[in-house]
Design an enzyme around this catalytic site. Structure first.
Site, PDB file in Angstrom:
ATOM      1  N   ASP A   1       0.871  -1.185   0.000  1.00  0.00           N
ATOM      2  CA  ASP A   1       0.000   0.000   0.000  1.00  0.00           C
ATOM      3  C   ASP A   1       0.901   1.227   0.000  1.00  0.00           C
ATOM      4  OD1 ASP A   1      -1.564   2.180   0.736  1.00  0.00           O
ATOM      5  OD2 ASP A   1      -2.810   1.028   2.128  1.00  0.00           O
TER       6      ASP A   1
ATOM      7  N   ASP B   1      -3.306   2.453  -5.590  1.00  0.00           N
ATOM      8  CA  ASP B   1      -2.121   2.403  -4.722  1.00  0.00           C
ATOM      9  C   ASP B   1      -2.043   1.156  -3.842  1.00  0.00           C
ATOM     10  OD1 ASP B   1      -3.917   3.026  -2.640  1.00  0.00           O
ATOM     11  OD2 ASP B   1      -2.376   4.205  -1.613  1.00  0.00           O
ATOM     12  N   GLU B   2      -2.713   0.087  -4.249  1.00  0.00           N
ATOM     13  CA  GLU B   2      -2.718  -1.127  -3.426  1.00  0.00           C
ATOM     14  C   GLU B   2      -2.698  -2.371  -4.306  1.00  0.00           C
ATOM     15  OE1 GLU B   2      -5.677  -2.201  -0.197  1.00  0.00           O
ATOM     16  OE2 GLU B   2      -5.774  -0.021  -0.184  1.00  0.00           O
TER      17      GLU B   2
HETATM   18  P1  TTP Z   1      -5.157   5.643   0.986  1.00  0.00           P
HETATM   19  O1  TTP Z   1      -4.268   4.481   0.743  1.00  0.00           O
HETATM   20  O2  TTP Z   1      -6.358   5.467   1.854  1.00  0.00           O
HETATM   21  O3  TTP Z   1      -4.342   6.830   1.634  1.00  0.00           O
HETATM   22  P2  TTP Z   1      -2.913   7.389   1.313  1.00  0.00           P
HETATM   23  O4  TTP Z   1      -2.170   6.558   0.327  1.00  0.00           O
HETATM   24  O5  TTP Z   1      -3.054   8.824   0.922  1.00  0.00           O
HETATM   25  O6  TTP Z   1      -2.233   7.365   2.730  1.00  0.00           O
HETATM   26  P3  TTP Z   1      -1.650   6.135   3.578  1.00  0.00           P
HETATM   27  O7  TTP Z   1      -0.197   6.458   3.782  1.00  0.00           O
HETATM   28  O8  TTP Z   1      -2.446   6.207   4.837  1.00  0.00           O
HETATM   29  O9  TTP Z   1      -1.878   4.878   2.785  1.00  0.00           O
HETATM   30  O10 TTP Z   1      -5.684   6.233  -0.385  1.00  0.00           O
HETATM   31  C1  TTP Z   1      -4.914   6.182  -1.578  1.00  0.00           C
HETATM   32  C2  TTP Z   1      -5.175   7.400  -2.433  1.00  0.00           C
HETATM   33  O11 TTP Z   1      -6.555   7.503  -2.732  1.00  0.00           O
HETATM   34  C3  TTP Z   1      -4.808   8.698  -1.744  1.00  0.00           C
HETATM   35  O12 TTP Z   1      -3.460   9.064  -1.919  1.00  0.00           O
HETATM   36  C4  TTP Z   1      -5.752   9.681  -2.347  1.00  0.00           C
HETATM   37  C5  TTP Z   1      -6.976   8.878  -2.719  1.00  0.00           C
HETATM   38  N1  TTP Z   1      -8.055   9.118  -1.736  1.00  0.00           N
HETATM   39  C6  TTP Z   1      -9.010  10.080  -2.032  1.00  0.00           C
HETATM   40  O13 TTP Z   1      -8.971  10.709  -3.102  1.00  0.00           O
HETATM   41  N2  TTP Z   1     -10.002  10.320  -1.117  1.00  0.00           N
HETATM   42  C7  TTP Z   1     -10.082   9.655   0.075  1.00  0.00           C
HETATM   43  O14 TTP Z   1     -11.000   9.912   0.887  1.00  0.00           O
HETATM   44  C8  TTP Z   1      -9.090   8.659   0.384  1.00  0.00           C
HETATM   45  C9  TTP Z   1      -9.120   7.910   1.681  1.00  0.00           C
HETATM   46  C10 TTP Z   1      -8.112   8.437  -0.558  1.00  0.00           C
HETATM   47 CA    CA Z   2      -1.988   4.281   0.563  1.00  0.00          CA
END
Ligand code: TTP
Ligand code: CA
Length: 367
Positions: free
Chosen positions: A10, A110-111
């Site tokens: 992730d 992103d996963e």
């Molecule tokens: P996430 O993996 O939930 O968050 P992240 O990668 O920003 O942070 P973390 O380090 O906690 O993993 O979400 C992935 C991407 O999806 C994030 O960069 C932006 C997008 N996103 C949105 O556009 N709106 C949202 O509410 C969330 C949770 C994510």
């Molecule tokens: Ca993430």
């Protein structure tokens, strides 16, 4: 059966990290990526933020005007989402992952799950080193950092990954699964939202350990057979879902997570229309025609389903994808009672020639 070794990767604060990659001079500042609704200059919400901005309480979903207020007096920088750029970065990382895994399941931009069982001979000792190698490789080649969770199945890999971020590397061996899961709150499990959490609290279930010991029959009475059994298994660390490749060279697809689990057709179509726009961009830039349109669903119990239609002739327009996806979902919702967590849209059966021309001419020829 041999022990499986599954990883979930992730990416850290993904959209904001991409912006840091584009301009490393902002790395030590609060970075906020937002979706601007366009109504006023300030209206919109935070998509994500880097960890410096998070210290100021700026997180996904916060209205932008509040984010600006919280970051007043700092040298914070704000960006508009640039999906095209983030997709490119994501694709490059996924390509690298592919070289390390016998199968790769991308679940969002992103996963991704990696089945590395073969690569590490089923050994959790080797898996730790292997994960480190993947992290370094991606860091050197693309410049992106991410967290990895390693476990005997997808469920544990996911929870392991969430337990240590950013740049985390968490391993849960099969023999440690029970003690790892037991103290965690039940809402760490996929499918336990606010409502279910409350219901479980009423039953005296707070931790995954409580849930694991809870009478399975009673769970079935409360949540229904499929979900009851899923909760029982999940709490006991049991998950046999394979890591499944989404799409192949002969298809173009996009998958996304719904904002909430649902069976609401319009809510689902809002998401799939967005995904269709992306699929279509790809299809039209490669000047392809396609014959098959598919939808993909991940249900609350984590099972996945696909439905597809193959058309009589190749087509290349966006409306056909949208219309076909709609009718497939309408039909699917009539067949299944479960709520949906994630949805995907796929087109396949490609051809490069101009669609329909020849068939139309044939059609109009007098016989
Ligand atoms: P996430 O993996 O939930 O968050 P992240 O990668 O920003 O942070 P973390 O380090 O906690 O993993 O979400 C992935 C991407 O999806 C994030 O960069 C932006 C997008 N996103 C949105 O556009 N709106 C949202 O509410 C969330 C949770 C994510
Ligand atoms: Ca993430």
């Amino acid at each position: 059966m041999q022990n499986r070794v599954i990883m979930l990767a992730d990416f850290d604060y993904f959209f904001a990290q991409c912006e840091e990659l584009r301009d490393p001079s902002i790395k030590d500042k609060p970075v906020v990526v937002g979706v601007y609704s366009g109504r006023t200059e300030e209206s919109g919400a935070v998509s994500t933020s880097n960890y410096i901005a998070r210290k100021f309480g700026v997180k996904s979903g916060l209205p932008l005007f509040m984010a600006k207020r919280k970051l007043e007096g700092t040298d914070a920088v704000f960006f508009k989402v640039d999906h095209e750029y983030y997709d490119q970065i994501s694709d490059r990382v996924m390509q690298i992952f592919r070289t390390y895994a016998s199968s790769l399941e991308q679940v969002s931009v992103d996963e991704a799950y990696l089945d590395v069982t073969e690569a590490v001979d089923g050994s959790f000792e080797k898996a730790m080193e292997y994960a480190q190698k993947i992290k370094t490789d991606v860091k050197v080649q693309v410049g992106i950092s991410f967290s990895i969770g390693i476990g005997p199945n997808k469920l544990i890999a996911k929870i392991a990954c969430d337990s240590q971020k950013p740049d985390g590397l968490t391993i849960v061996k099969p023999e440690d699964a029970e003690s790892f899961l037991a103290p965690l709150s039940v809402d760490c499990l996929l499918g336990v939202g606010k409502k279910t959490n409350k219901r479980m609290e009423q039953l005296g279930i707070r931790t995954i350990g409580d849930l694991a010991k809870y009478d399975c029959q009673r769970l079935i009475e409360v949540f229904g057979k499929t979900i009851g059994i899923y909760f029982h298994n999940a709490a006991n660390g049991i998950d046999n879902e394979p890591v499944v490749e989404q799409g192949d060279a002969g298809s173009i697809s996009r998958i996304g997570t719904l904002k909430q689990d649902t069976r609401d057709l319009d809510f689902i179509l809002q998401k799939t229309d967005e995904l269709t726009e992306d699929v279509y961009k790809d299809v039209s830039s490669r000047k392809l025609s396609f014959k098959t349109v598919s939808i993909y669903m991940v249900m609350v119990d984590l099972s996945s389903k696909t439905r597809s239609v193959t058309l009589d002739q190749p087509v290349k327009d966006k409306e056909t994808i949208k219309r076909t996806a709609r009718s497939l979902f309408e039909k699917f919702l009539r067949e299944s009672a479960l709520e949906i967590r994630r949805v995907g849209v796929k087109v396949s059966g490609f051809s490069k020639e101009e669609p329909n021309q020849r068939q139309l001419t044939n059609f109009f020829q007098p016989t």
